[in-house]
Scaffold this motif. Structure first.
Motif, PDB file in Angstrom:
ATOM      1  N   PRO A  49       5.423  -2.245  -2.991  1.00  0.00           N
ATOM      2  CA  PRO A  49       4.357  -1.598  -2.231  1.00  0.00           C
ATOM      3  C   PRO A  49       3.277  -2.620  -1.896  1.00  0.00           C
ATOM      4  CG  PRO A  49       4.962  -0.291  -4.160  1.00  0.00           C
ATOM      5  CD  PRO A  49       5.678  -1.596  -4.291  1.00  0.00           C
ATOM      6  N   PRO A  50       2.634  -2.502  -0.743  1.00  0.00           N
ATOM      7  CA  PRO A  50       1.620  -3.494  -0.345  1.00  0.00           C
ATOM      8  C   PRO A  50       0.560  -3.738  -1.405  1.00  0.00           C
ATOM      9  CG  PRO A  50       2.117  -2.041   1.486  1.00  0.00           C
ATOM     10  CD  PRO A  50       2.841  -1.488   0.296  1.00  0.00           C
ATOM     11  N   PHE A  51       0.141  -2.665  -2.101  1.00  0.00           N
ATOM     12  CA  PHE A  51      -0.921  -2.855  -3.099  1.00  0.00           C
ATOM     13  C   PHE A  51      -0.455  -3.705  -4.264  1.00  0.00           C
ATOM     14  CE2 PHE A  51      -3.978  -1.855  -6.405  1.00  0.00           C
ATOM     15  CZ  PHE A  51      -5.169  -1.875  -5.690  1.00  0.00           C
ATOM     16  N   GLN A  52       0.849  -3.752  -4.506  1.00  0.00           N
ATOM     17  CA  GLN A  52       1.371  -4.606  -5.575  1.00  0.00           C
ATOM     18  C   GLN A  52       1.008  -6.061  -5.325  1.00  0.00           C
ATOM     19  OE1 GLN A  52       3.450  -3.583  -8.289  1.00  0.00           O
ATOM     20  NE2 GLN A  52       3.265  -5.668  -9.064  1.00  0.00           N
ATOM     21  N   HIS A  53       1.054  -6.469  -4.048  1.00  0.00           N
ATOM     22  CA  HIS A  53       0.718  -7.847  -3.709  1.00  0.00           C
ATOM     23  C   HIS A  53      -0.782  -8.104  -3.872  1.00  0.00           C
ATOM     24  CE1 HIS A  53       4.802  -8.207  -2.380  1.00  0.00           C
ATOM     25  NE2 HIS A  53       4.649  -7.302  -1.428  1.00  0.00           N
ATOM     26  N   ALA A  97      -9.470  -1.972 -11.938  1.00  0.00           N
ATOM     27  CA  ALA A  97      -9.190  -0.847 -11.042  1.00  0.00           C
ATOM     28  C   ALA A  97      -7.776  -0.915 -10.491  1.00  0.00           C
ATOM     29  CB  ALA A  97     -10.207  -0.831  -9.904  1.00  0.00           C
ATOM     30  N   SER A  98      -7.320  -2.139 -10.170  1.00  0.00           N
ATOM     31  CA  SER A  98      -5.990  -2.290  -9.572  1.00  0.00           C
ATOM     32  C   SER A  98      -4.883  -1.871 -10.523  1.00  0.00           C
ATOM     33  CB  SER A  98      -5.773  -3.741  -9.122  1.00  0.00           C
ATOM     34  OG  SER A  98      -5.485  -4.597 -10.215  1.00  0.00           O
ATOM     35  N   VAL A  99      -5.096  -2.072 -11.830  1.00  0.00           N
ATOM     36  CA  VAL A  99      -4.070  -1.689 -12.797  1.00  0.00           C
ATOM     37  C   VAL A  99      -3.872  -0.177 -12.794  1.00  0.00           C
ATOM     38  CG1 VAL A  99      -3.588  -1.502 -15.268  1.00  0.00           C
ATOM     39  CG2 VAL A  99      -4.243  -3.697 -14.281  1.00  0.00           C
ATOM     40  N   PHE A 100      -4.954   0.582 -12.720  1.00  0.00           N
ATOM     41  CA  PHE A 100      -4.823   2.033 -12.695  1.00  0.00           C
ATOM     42  C   PHE A 100      -4.125   2.499 -11.420  1.00  0.00           C
ATOM     43  CE2 PHE A 100      -7.966   1.446 -15.960  1.00  0.00           C
ATOM     44  CZ  PHE A 100      -7.693   2.476 -16.859  1.00  0.00           C
ATOM     45  N   VAL A 125       1.178  -0.229 -21.979  1.00  0.00           N
ATOM     46  CA  VAL A 125       1.125  -1.687 -22.093  1.00  0.00           C
ATOM     47  C   VAL A 125       0.075  -2.241 -21.132  1.00  0.00           C
ATOM     48  CG1 VAL A 125       2.421  -3.829 -21.710  1.00  0.00           C
ATOM     49  CG2 VAL A 125       3.524  -1.876 -22.851  1.00  0.00           C
ATOM     50  N   GLN A 126       0.121  -1.761 -19.890  1.00  0.00           N
ATOM     51  CA  GLN A 126      -0.798  -2.272 -18.867  1.00  0.00           C
ATOM     52  C   GLN A 126      -2.222  -1.770 -19.090  1.00  0.00           C
ATOM     53  OE1 GLN A 126       2.052  -0.323 -16.357  1.00  0.00           O
ATOM     54  NE2 GLN A 126       2.162  -2.123 -15.043  1.00  0.00           N
ATOM     55  N   VAL A 127      -2.357  -0.493 -19.382  1.00  0.00           N
ATOM     56  CA  VAL A 127      -3.694   0.084 -19.525  1.00  0.00           C
ATOM     57  C   VAL A 127      -4.389  -0.457 -20.771  1.00  0.00           C
ATOM     58  CG1 VAL A 127      -4.967   2.226 -19.926  1.00  0.00           C
ATOM     59  CG2 VAL A 127      -3.150   2.161 -18.201  1.00  0.00           C
TER      60      VAL A 127
END
Length: 257
Positions: A49-53, A97-100, A125-127
């Motif tokens: 997804p674009p936001f992943q980049h 914010a991007s992680v959420f 793990v990420q949060v």
């Protein structure tokens, strides 16, 4: 004069030590993400997804920013370091914010309910990583007028990010992602982050030993930080399986529709 010269020498060593530690963190990120993300991206094979980049750019940008900031201090340009400080605040805020956002995207991407449940568990793990990173950066900002504490907190926060690139080393060693099932790649189990997490905590031994040699004792920032990280990884699997976390992950996923 001898005592003053000795203090100046220790100060110079300390400034360059943090610059080289920042470069080491960047190198770990490069070794992890270049073969698994940047090279596939240049070949048109990194479909995300674009936001992943955007998410990846923010995190890689932090490593470059941290290197630049420590280099400015090491080369005697402390005022420039302070001038760029607000960029670090903005960047760290955007990273959290991007992680959420990414967590919500990844959970919602699964049609298979079992895979979605697995991704909700893995998202801890990420949060949890961002809770640690954001909290330590906030403490670093609060202690900006105390350089000895500030610089150690910033290094601690950055080391807390290293489990992700280190995990990519194992991904490469294992030959890549598992095969897709009905068009969906199964989410990783939570325990796969334990060894990368342990290695990132072990990396803290470097500044701890440096402090021991230059100060005569480890700084409390590193000792407390190491303890918190050990506790985080020791409870990672258990917390990820809690009904309370599953409900929180469902709420996060709901933010993304």
């Amino acid at each position: 004069m001898t005592a003053i010269n000795a203090a100046d020498s220790v100060g110079d060593r300390s400034r360059w030590f943090y610059a080289w530690m920042a470069m080491a963190c960047l190198a770990i990120a490069v070794v992890g993400f270049v073969p698994t993300y940047f090279v596939p991206l240049t070949r048109g094979a990194a479909f995300s997804p674009p936001f992943q980049h955007i998410h990846g750019l923010l995190f890689f940008g932090w490593m470059i920013f941290f290197c630049t900031q420590t280099w400015l201090v090491a080369t005697g340009r402390a005022q420039a370091h302070r001038d760029w400080g607000m960029l670090g605040v903005a960047l760290a805020t955007a990273m959290v914010a991007s992680v959420f956002v990414i967590v919500g995207i990844r959970i919602n991407a699964y049609a298979n309910p079992e895979f979605a449940a697995g991704m909700r568990a893995f998202s801890w793990v990420q949060v949890s990583g961002m809770i640690f990173f954001g909290s330590v950066v906030a403490l670093a900002i609060a202690n900006v007028k105390k350089p000895d504490i500030h610089k150690r907190l910033m290094l601690l926060a950055t080391i807390g990010l290293l489990d992700a690139p280190i995990a990519r080393w194992f991904l490469v060693a294992m030959g890549g992602l598992p095969p897709a099932v009905n068009g969906e790649i199964p989410p990783p189990p939570v325990f796969v982050d334990l060894i990368p997490g342990a290695l990132s905590v072990m990396f803290l031994l470097v500044p701890i030993i440096f402090d021991w040699r230059t100060r005569g004792r480890p700084h409390p920032v590193y000792m407390i930080g190491a303890g918190v990280l050990v506790a985080k990884y020791a409870t990672l699997v258990q917390v990820s399986q809690l009904a309370a976390w599953d409900s929180a992950a469902r709420w996060i996923a709901g933010l993304g529709g």
